[in-house]
Scaffold this active site. Structure first.
Site, short mmCIF file in Angstrom:
data_model
loop_
_atom_site.label_atom_id
_atom_site.label_comp_id
_atom_site.label_asym_id
_atom_site.label_seq_id
_atom_site.Cartn_x
_atom_site.Cartn_y
_atom_site.Cartn_z
N GLY A 15 0.86 -1.18 0.00
CA GLY A 15 0.00 0.00 0.00
C GLY A 15 0.90 1.23 0.00
N VAL A 83 -0.27 -12.80 3.83
CA VAL A 83 0.39 -13.08 5.12
C VAL A 83 -0.66 -13.58 6.09
CG1 VAL A 83 1.64 -12.01 7.05
CG2 VAL A 83 2.02 -11.20 4.70
N GLU A 173 -17.19 11.15 1.19
CA GLU A 173 -16.62 11.08 -0.17
C GLU A 173 -17.42 10.11 -1.04
OE1 GLU A 173 -12.30 10.49 0.03
OE2 GLU A 173 -12.14 12.68 -0.08
N ASP A 304 -1.64 2.28 8.50
CA ASP A 304 -2.83 2.03 9.31
C ASP A 304 -2.61 0.92 10.35
OD1 ASP A 304 -4.04 3.94 7.80
OD2 ASP A 304 -5.56 2.65 6.91
N GLN A 322 -1.42 10.09 3.96
CA GLN A 322 -0.41 11.13 4.16
C GLN A 322 0.61 10.66 5.21
OE1 GLN A 322 -0.53 15.90 5.29
NE2 GLN A 322 -2.37 14.74 5.48
P1 FAD Z 1 -2.97 0.37 2.42
O1 FAD Z 1 -2.64 1.47 1.49
O2 FAD Z 1 -4.41 0.06 2.62
O3 FAD Z 1 -2.21 -0.94 1.92
C1 FAD Z 1 -2.22 -2.16 2.60
C2 FAD Z 1 -1.73 -3.22 1.62
O4 FAD Z 1 -1.57 -4.45 2.30
C3 FAD Z 1 -2.70 -3.48 0.46
O5 FAD Z 1 -2.00 -3.54 -0.75
C4 FAD Z 1 -3.31 -4.84 0.81
O6 FAD Z 1 -3.68 -5.59 -0.32
C5 FAD Z 1 -2.14 -5.49 1.53
N1 FAD Z 1 -2.56 -6.55 2.46
C6 FAD Z 1 -3.54 -6.49 3.39
N2 FAD Z 1 -3.60 -7.63 4.08
C7 FAD Z 1 -2.64 -8.42 3.57
C8 FAD Z 1 -2.18 -9.74 3.89
N3 FAD Z 1 -2.73 -10.45 4.89
N4 FAD Z 1 -1.16 -10.25 3.16
C9 FAD Z 1 -0.59 -9.54 2.15
N5 FAD Z 1 -0.97 -8.30 1.83
C10 FAD Z 1 -1.97 -7.75 2.53
N6 FAD Z 1 -6.00 9.18 3.54
C11 FAD Z 1 -5.47 10.38 3.17
O7 FAD Z 1 -4.41 10.76 3.66
N7 FAD Z 1 -6.09 11.18 2.23
C12 FAD Z 1 -7.22 10.80 1.60
O8 FAD Z 1 -7.75 11.54 0.77
C13 FAD Z 1 -7.80 9.55 1.97
N8 FAD Z 1 -8.92 9.11 1.34
C14 FAD Z 1 -9.45 7.88 1.65
C15 FAD Z 1 -10.58 7.45 0.95
C16 FAD Z 1 -11.13 6.21 1.24
C17 FAD Z 1 -12.34 5.75 0.49
C18 FAD Z 1 -10.54 5.39 2.25
C19 FAD Z 1 -11.11 4.03 2.56
C20 FAD Z 1 -9.41 5.81 2.94
C21 FAD Z 1 -8.85 7.06 2.65
N9 FAD Z 1 -7.70 7.53 3.30
C22 FAD Z 1 -7.15 8.75 2.96
C23 FAD Z 1 -7.01 6.69 4.29
C24 FAD Z 1 -5.86 5.94 3.58
O9 FAD Z 1 -6.33 5.29 2.45
C25 FAD Z 1 -5.16 4.93 4.49
O10 FAD Z 1 -4.79 5.58 5.67
C26 FAD Z 1 -3.94 4.36 3.76
O11 FAD Z 1 -4.35 3.59 2.67
C27 FAD Z 1 -3.08 3.53 4.71
O12 FAD Z 1 -1.94 3.08 4.01
P2 FAD Z 1 -1.28 1.68 4.38
O13 FAD Z 1 -0.03 1.59 3.58
O14 FAD Z 1 -1.22 1.50 5.84
O15 FAD Z 1 -2.36 0.61 3.88
P1 NAD Z 2 -13.90 7.68 10.66
O1 NAD Z 2 -13.59 6.98 11.92
O2 NAD Z 2 -13.15 8.91 10.32
O3 NAD Z 2 -15.45 8.04 10.60
C1 NAD Z 2 -16.43 7.06 10.90
C2 NAD Z 2 -17.73 7.74 11.27
O4 NAD Z 2 -18.69 6.71 11.52
C3 NAD Z 2 -17.62 8.57 12.53
O5 NAD Z 2 -18.14 9.86 12.27
C4 NAD Z 2 -18.46 7.81 13.56
O6 NAD Z 2 -19.12 8.66 14.47
C5 NAD Z 2 -19.44 7.08 12.66
N1 NAD Z 2 -20.02 5.88 13.30
C6 NAD Z 2 -19.38 4.95 14.04
N2 NAD Z 2 -20.24 3.99 14.44
C7 NAD Z 2 -21.44 4.30 13.92
C8 NAD Z 2 -22.73 3.70 13.98
N3 NAD Z 2 -22.96 2.57 14.66
N4 NAD Z 2 -23.75 4.29 13.31
C9 NAD Z 2 -23.56 5.44 12.61
N5 NAD Z 2 -22.35 6.05 12.54
C10 NAD Z 2 -21.31 5.50 13.18
O7 NAD Z 2 -13.71 6.57 9.52
P2 NAD Z 2 -13.60 6.68 7.95
O8 NAD Z 2 -14.44 7.78 7.41
O9 NAD Z 2 -13.82 5.29 7.47
O10 NAD Z 2 -12.09 7.07 7.72
C11 NAD Z 2 -11.04 6.17 8.11
C12 NAD Z 2 -9.72 6.91 8.08
O11 NAD Z 2 -9.40 7.28 6.74
C13 NAD Z 2 -9.76 8.20 8.88
O12 NAD Z 2 -8.52 8.38 9.51
C14 NAD Z 2 -9.94 9.28 7.84
O13 NAD Z 2 -9.33 10.50 8.23
C15 NAD Z 2 -9.22 8.67 6.64
N6 NAD Z 2 -9.85 9.18 5.40
C16 NAD Z 2 -9.40 10.38 4.94
C17 NAD Z 2 -9.99 10.93 3.81
C18 NAD Z 2 -9.49 12.26 3.31
O14 NAD Z 2 -8.54 12.79 3.85
N7 NAD Z 2 -10.11 12.81 2.28
C19 NAD Z 2 -11.01 10.23 3.16
C20 NAD Z 2 -11.45 9.01 3.67
C21 NAD Z 2 -10.85 8.50 4.81
#
Ligand code: FAD
Ligand code: NAD
Length: 408
Positions: A15, A83, A173, A304, A322
């Protein structure tokens, strides 16, 4: 002559964190200094931060992913595998295939999974936005609901009812994309737009809890204008085949019938962490300043999977791409230092530049370097942020191949 074994550096997860760590390790460690292995479930990396688009069907899933080997040098041994456990005493990683990999230095970057808080029925009936397969399934399901509604004589309007659980960044989003896609689906399947119902249920007293109120008000107004009904201070208690049961405070529980429930209410660390016996909090390891797991000399945890406390508020930083990428750089520096026999490891401090939340391709809100951004300006900034992540991992060629350039 003493035969010194070349150390094995193993990175788990391709990731944001894992790929930044791997590409930086490759730059810093020569072929005689370390064998670098990267393990990932798929042979591709996906932009987790773009999955809401693939899920709503506003961006094809192939646009949100690219081959791991396209960005990682041939000298890195890439293993496509899942893994299942880290055996710390044996310094081994066990894969689902039964294969084991031994390491001298390990980087754990396995990301997160959706947190369901044990709420009944979510695993069985709700969709989640956490990987390409899930995104593809949700997009197909949304299309199918419209096709099914059109094709039935007795119109079941719950087929056109969508519930999004959680108004955090992921939920908001996704709603931005969904509300852009709905008019297109209505035209494609001859469905009256007014029959579609989109409800967002949020347990906290506000949308995007903790974010700037003026920006939140803008986002809510924009999404309401596009048909979203917000139920704030209302928690989802159960998910069923027919929809959800939710409850506002002490009020009686309410049922919302919905053919599509999307659970976007937070994340927890990868289950491999718990299975491997680390000290953890909701699957995340509270790492030391140098990003090592507590009590571990050779295991680094980033993204994460890691938990870092923000001393200003004494609460964890939110898990973001980030931070994952910044940790990938510091972690690579620290692993390289240990391999070279140095002991002065760097401490990790997040350098937070801001947050931008998209409200569909053409709209967004953001707080960047302390400045508030709305609408087109924020939306352009979101594309800059998305392209920057590509640049950090694959340089200009990846930006040209996968980047977002549509400006209005
Ligand atoms: P990931 O990028 O999720 O990568 C984990 C990797 O591990 C993946 O390739 C997966 O396939 C692999 N993996 C998992 N389990 C296993 C296993 N058992 N064996 C082998 N491989 C495995 N953050 C921001 O900063 N800005 C944003 O705009 C933003 N937007 C988001 C929008 C959405 C819809 C979501 C869901 C999240 C968003 N986030 C954003 C949060 C961000 O995506 C995560 O914090 C970020 O991806 C974490 O990076 P990572 O490297 O820890 O994990
Ligand atoms: P989050 O934890 O940020 O938000 C989850 C929301 O679900 C909270 O507002 C919480 O009150 C609500 N919630 C929890 N239990 C509930 C229930 N039983 N019923 C109704 N509502 C409930 O989680 P996320 O939005 O999945 O984001 C995960 C991470 O990814 C965060 O750190 C976020 O900052 C990051 N992220 C960032 C961006 C961006 O920067 N543009 C976009 C997506 C995600």
């Amino acid at each position: 002559m003493i035969d010194v074994k070349t150390p094995n550096v193993v990175v788990l997860g391709a990731g944001y964190g894992g790929l930044v760590a791997t590409t930086r390790l490759h730059k810093q460690l020569g072929v005689n200094e370390a064998n670098i292995t990267l393990v990932n479930k798929n042979d591709y990396h996906y932009e987790t931060t773009w999955l809401h688009e693939a899920s709503a069907g506003t961006l094809h899933h192939d646009k949100v992913r690219y081959g791991v080997k396209d960005v990682v040098d041939n000298r890195v041994n890439f293993i496509q595998g899942t893994v299942s456990e880290i055996k710390r005493d044996e310094k081994e990683v066990v894969l689902q295939s039964g294969e084991t990999l031994s390491y001298d230095y390990l980087v754990v970057a396995l990301g997160a999974i959706p947190e369901t808080f044990g709420i009944e029925g979510l695993h069985e009936h709700a969709f989640m936005i956490s990987n390409v397969n899930g995104a593809r399934l949700l997009r197909e399901h949304i299309d199918y609901q419209f096709a099914k509604y059109s094709n039935s004589d007795e119109k079941d309007e719950s087929l056109l009812s969508f519930v999004v659980g959680g108004a955090g960044f992921t939920g908001i989003e996704f709603l931005g994309e969904l509300t852009n896609r709905i008019p297109e689906l209505c035209r494609e399947f001859d469905v009256d737009y007014h029959k579609v119902r989109i409800t967002c249920v949020e347990a906290a007293p506000m949308v995007l809890p903790g974010f700037d109120k003026e920006l939140v008000d803008y986002a809510v107004a924009q999404l309401e204008r596009k048909g979203v009904e917000f139920k704030i201070g209302t928690a989802i208690k159960q998910c069923t085949e027919e929809g959800i049961i939710c409850q506002k405070g002490e009020n009686d529980p309410e049922e919302i019938k919905a053919g599509t429930v999307v659970w976007a209410a937070g994340v927890r660390g990868n289950p491999v962490i718990e299975k491997s016996g680390f000290q953890e909090m909701r699957g995340r390891i509270k790492v030391e300043a140098d990003l090592r797991a507590p009590g571990e000399d050779v295991i680094f945890v980033i993204g994460d999977s890691a938990l870092v406390i923000n001393p200003e508020i004494d609460r964890p930083y939110p898990p973001t791409a980030q931070i994952a990428m910044q940790q990938g750089e510091v972690c690579a520096n620290n692993v390289a230092k240990l391999v070279k026999g140095e002991t002065n490891l760097e401490s990790f401090t997040p350098d937070l530049k801001g947050t931008v939340c998209s409200l569909g391709e053409d709209d967004a809100i953001g707080l960047v370097f302390g400045r508030k951004l709305f609408g087109t300006k924020a939306s352009i900034m979101k594309k800059v942020v998305d392209n920057r992540a590509l640049y950090m991992i694959g340089g200009p060629s990846l930006v040209l191949k996968k980047g977002k350039f549509k400006i209005f």
